[in-house]
Enzyme design. Sequence first.
Site, PDB file in Angstrom:
ATOM      1  N   GLY A  89      43.856  52.110  45.271  1.00 50.86           N
ATOM      2  CA  GLY A  89      42.686  52.719  44.622  1.00 50.86           C
ATOM      3  C   GLY A  89      42.721  52.579  43.105  1.00 50.86           C
TER       4      GLY A  89
ATOM      5  N   ASN B 256      39.141  41.689  44.888  1.00 46.83           N
ATOM      6  CA  ASN B 256      39.781  42.504  45.935  1.00 46.83           C
ATOM      7  C   ASN B 256      40.175  41.673  47.159  1.00 46.83           C
ATOM      8  OD1 ASN B 256      40.331  45.109  45.204  1.00 46.83           O
ATOM      9  ND2 ASN B 256      38.308  45.895  45.725  1.00 46.83           N
TER      10      ASN B 256
ATOM     11  N   ASP C 139      39.964  50.269  41.810  1.00 50.83           N
ATOM     12  CA  ASP C 139      38.616  50.840  41.907  1.00 50.83           C
ATOM     13  C   ASP C 139      38.398  51.851  40.777  1.00 50.83           C
ATOM     14  OD1 ASP C 139      38.718  49.382  44.264  1.00 50.83           O
ATOM     15  OD2 ASP C 139      39.378  51.123  45.411  1.00 50.83           O
TER      16      ASP C 139
HETATM   17  O1  CKP Z   1      42.214  47.444  45.222  1.00 51.20           O
HETATM   18  P1  CKP Z   1      42.293  48.909  45.435  1.00 51.20           P
HETATM   19  O2  CKP Z   1      43.680  49.390  45.770  1.00 51.20           O
HETATM   20  O3  CKP Z   1      41.720  49.685  44.301  1.00 51.20           O
HETATM   21  O4  CKP Z   1      41.342  49.194  46.692  1.00 51.20           O
HETATM   22  C1  CKP Z   1      41.596  50.133  47.677  1.00 51.20           C
HETATM   23  C2  CKP Z   1      40.508  50.194  48.724  1.00 51.20           C
HETATM   24  O5  CKP Z   1      38.382  49.386  50.544  1.00 51.20           O
HETATM   25  C3  CKP Z   1      40.838  51.181  49.827  1.00 51.20           C
HETATM   26  O6  CKP Z   1      40.074  52.357  49.632  1.00 51.20           O
HETATM   27  C4  CKP Z   1      40.466  50.470  51.109  1.00 51.20           C
HETATM   28  O7  CKP Z   1      39.655  51.223  51.933  1.00 51.20           O
HETATM   29  C5  CKP Z   1      39.773  49.213  50.668  1.00 51.20           C
HETATM   30  O8  CKP Z   1      40.306  48.945  49.371  1.00 51.20           O
HETATM   31  C6  CKP Z   1      40.019  48.099  51.680  1.00 51.20           C
HETATM   32  O9  CKP Z   1      39.113  47.808  52.462  1.00 51.20           O
HETATM   33  O10 CKP Z   1      41.135  47.547  51.668  1.00 51.20           O
HETATM   34 MG    MG Z   2      41.876  45.940  43.975  1.00 51.62          MG
END
Ligand code: CKP
Ligand code: MG
Length: 312
Positions: free
Chosen positions: A254, A165, A257
């Site tokens: 998301g 991430n 995730d």
């Molecule tokens: O990699 P993804 O798009 O699945 O992740 C999204 C999440 O935690 C989003 O909920 C956001 O709050 C975060 O990644 C972040 O801190 O960027």
């Molecule tokens: Mg991701």
Amino acid sequence: MDVISLGETMVLFNPHSTGKMRYCQDFSTKVAGAESNTLIGLSKLGYQTGWISRVGKDELGARILSTLKGEGVDVSFVIRDEESPTGLFLKEKTNERQTKVFYYRKESAASFMSEGDINEEYLSSAKYLYITGITPALSSSCYDSVFHSIKIAKKHGLKVVFDPNLRKTLWGEHEARETLIDVAKEADIILPGISEGEFLFGEQTPEEICSQFHQLGVETVVVKLGEKGAYYSSEGEASYIEGYPVHKVVDPIGAGDGFAAGFLSGLLDHVPLQEAVKRGCAIGAIVVTVEGDIEGLPDKEELYHFMNTITS
Ligand code: CKP
Ligand code: MG
């Protein structure tokens, strides 16, 4: 517990219109954070999950806790911080194809998470520790918490699952690369996106990215390829898994995730690896058709129905 994770969850302000955020007047609020998105996904599928974090002793913190509790995630080890606020972020739907996020999370309650927040007995009750590369980027105490939780996980025989991430707005590229590699070295299973693999190694193909991670000692690598599906490699077994068709992407954030939730559910059910990857692809495809990061996550019945009726 099946899976425990640590990380930051924020309140998300989701725009009702397309275009620059400065012109957007109406937002709806939602709860989002990579680690808790995955835990909620698993909880909806029927697994026991626990989230370690800090939120402010404020209204946004209360909102996050009630949402996670409502979704069945255990929050007994979440600390409510009297001094620091809960973080928040806003999304911008710049145009049909591009979504941006703007964080307001510096010095947030979660960024003060520390090693002492990780209860050894609690963590050792789980089968998997789930980490993402966002947490070590938040602060040095969050960085230490990640490595401390990994140490405890290893001591008690938990498998460590890691989603890199990469968030370039949270830290410099050099530091990010170095740390993400260091965490990867400790992981049993890694779930990078193709662009994260390219960022880390400069490699282009999923096969090359898997081989680089294997050289670091990671047993199982699943490279996410967006709408194309995924490529996995583990102990000599490797294959492409085709993605499920998505007619209209409403909100791409998301997806990773959701993928992790589907994949981990497969591991917890001891299904063959390729079935676990298929579950990941299916949930990734489902969540992007719904606004918000957690709202589209399916229960098991919905997941099986989707997998049986939509041919990949
Ligand atoms: O990699 P993804 O798009 O699945 O992740 C999204 C999440 O935690 C989003 O909920 C956001 O709050 C975060 O990644 C972040 O801190 O960027
Ligand atoms: Mg991701």
